[in-house]
Design an enzyme around this catalytic site. Sequence first.
Site, PDB file in Angstrom:
ATOM      1  N   TYR A  64       0.858  -1.320   0.253  1.00 24.35           N
ATOM      2  CA  TYR A  64       0.108   0.179  -0.058  1.00 24.35           C
ATOM      3  C   TYR A  64       1.071   1.245   0.128  1.00 24.35           C
ATOM      4  CZ  TYR A  64      -4.884  -0.407   0.245  1.00 24.35           C
ATOM      5  OH  TYR A  64      -6.211  -1.239  -0.213  1.00 24.35           O
ATOM      6  N   GLU A  66      -0.562   4.647  -0.265  1.00 20.07           N
ATOM      7  CA  GLU A  66      -1.370   6.177  -1.274  1.00 20.07           C
ATOM      8  C   GLU A  66      -0.218   7.755  -0.763  1.00 20.07           C
ATOM      9  OE1 GLU A  66      -3.942   4.123   2.070  1.00 20.07           O
ATOM     10  OE2 GLU A  66      -5.307   4.333   0.791  1.00 20.07           O
ATOM     11  N   ASP A 210      -6.183  14.185 -24.427  1.00 18.09           N
ATOM     12  CA  ASP A 210      -6.349  13.003 -24.086  1.00 18.09           C
ATOM     13  C   ASP A 210      -5.529  12.800 -25.486  1.00 18.09           C
ATOM     14  OD1 ASP A 210      -6.609  10.202 -24.424  1.00 18.09           O
ATOM     15  OD2 ASP A 210      -8.901  11.072 -23.713  1.00 18.09           O
ATOM     16  N   LYS A 239      -1.216   1.400 -25.153  1.00 20.30           N
ATOM     17  CA  LYS A 239      -1.137   1.623 -26.764  1.00 20.30           C
ATOM     18  C   LYS A 239      -0.083   2.299 -27.528  1.00 20.30           C
ATOM     19  CE  LYS A 239      -6.249   3.245 -26.068  1.00 20.30           C
ATOM     20  NZ  LYS A 239      -5.875   3.427 -24.787  1.00 20.30           N
ATOM     21  N   ARG A 245      -0.974  -1.424 -18.656  1.00 19.74           N
ATOM     22  CA  ARG A 245      -2.088  -1.541 -19.133  1.00 19.74           C
ATOM     23  C   ARG A 245      -2.082  -0.342 -17.909  1.00 19.74           C
ATOM     24  NH1 ARG A 245      -6.410  -2.076 -21.588  1.00 19.74           N
ATOM     25  NH2 ARG A 245      -5.401  -3.429 -22.532  1.00 19.74           N
TER      26      ARG A 245
HETATM   27  N1  DSN Z   1     -11.281   1.751 -25.375  1.00 16.84           N
HETATM   28  C1  DSN Z   1      -9.707   2.617 -25.539  1.00 16.84           C
HETATM   29  C2  DSN Z   1      -9.774   2.519 -27.136  1.00 16.84           C
HETATM   30  O1  DSN Z   1      -9.953   1.588 -27.914  1.00 16.84           O
HETATM   31  O2  DSN Z   1      -9.202   3.382 -28.167  1.00 16.84           O
HETATM   32  C3  DSN Z   1      -9.800   3.823 -25.105  1.00 16.84           C
HETATM   33  O3  DSN Z   1     -10.666   3.722 -24.062  1.00 16.84           O
END
Ligand code: DSN
Length: 438
Positions: A64, A66, A210, A239, A245
């Site tokens: 933990y 925090e 974003d 991504k 993740r």
């Molecule tokens: N789920 C993601 C995507 O596929 O773009 C964005 O949240």
Amino acid sequence: MTVKQFSRTIIGMLDTLKQQDLTAWEIAQAELSRQRNGLEMIASENFVSLAVLEAASTVLTNKYAEGYPGKRYYGGNQFIDQAENLAIARAAQLFGAEHTNVQPHSGSQANQAAYLATLNPGDTVLGMSLACGGHLTHGHPISSSGKIYHFIHYGVSKESEQIDFDEVKALAKEHKPKVIVAGASAYPRQIDFVKFKAISDEVGAYLMVDMAHIAGLVAAKLHPDPIPVADIVTTTTHKTLRGPRGAMIFCKTQDRLHLEDKKNLAQKIDSAVFPGIQGGPLEHIILAKAVALQEALQPSFAAYQQQIITNAKILETIFLQNGLRLISGGTDNHLLLVDVTAVNLSGKEAENLLASCEIYVNKNAIPFDTRSPMDPSGIRLGTAALTTRGLKETEIKLVGEWFCQILKNPTDAAKHDQIKKEIAGLLEQFPLYPQINS
Ligand code: DSN
């Protein structure tokens, strides 16, 4: 640790799982096998390195923590602090932001924290509509963002299917938002953040970007960089950035719109993440973020990002040659949005058809879609994961041709079987996680 020792660790761990809980192990193995045997073309997915995978499975999960480095609510955080400081330092080196928070568990939570730091319930925000490529967390009515704040949406031009800055400006002037959100999850073109900043300045709004989808391209300087211009930038880490993740938030230190406030913007962001919306940070994932960021700092990462774009451009050419309609006419980044009604399919039909041939994409609305979100007119796909796997020009051309042949011959089972065999043959040459035992 050498690759061999390290591989043994992973294999060892999976063997323990297998011995203790066969059901859980079989699920993990089935997913590994699916990832190995298919063409992963979901634009938001990627494959992490074994080092990232191992960092994510360390004992840091037990702790933990925090608070923030040096200011924790529990004792025993001396090594956790090192992990989090390492991730922050590497993120700062890669992206050059004035302030970095590496704790958000997900992109949705990063966005939620950015709103909490800058808005009161009911405040007006201008963001891109989901229907034109935005994201649920950019104010869709079913998301907490749309329930708590008053979102106004801009879209894309009907002709170019690209962001219409005249519309953005007109809406900003009319509604005087406190925050303007730029960034998208299904937009195949570069985004001009400087234009967004000029509009934000004109109406006295914060600019929040974003950059989840394009973070890897930004890191490699292959997409205009939002960090110097925006007040706040959120990103996921899994991504194009190819990390575990999770998510991060970058911001300016100063709150230029509220200089008199006791807290500056960096402090507001930190308190919005914790204790605002999260509790204990996932420090094993933060360690894995640090590992991924170190990978992204290597020269090979820029070459990887360039190959992602090259591969997407090859798909663009092949798809257009085969008569598919691409939203906005093509792509500048890692993703393509295809109107599959041009080949008499719905998005859902195309997604299922491709999946039956071990090609994974997702159904997606296209701008001004007349079909329902659960069965829209389009599919979205990207090249980050296949590029990680090692596919370059020669192989991506084959992938593009198979893709079109399947979509243009939806009922030709013999052709599908033949393509599946060819996909299997190709993927054998690019093994995924060969160090992990089956
Ligand atoms: N789920 C993601 C995507 O596929 O773009 C964005 O949240």
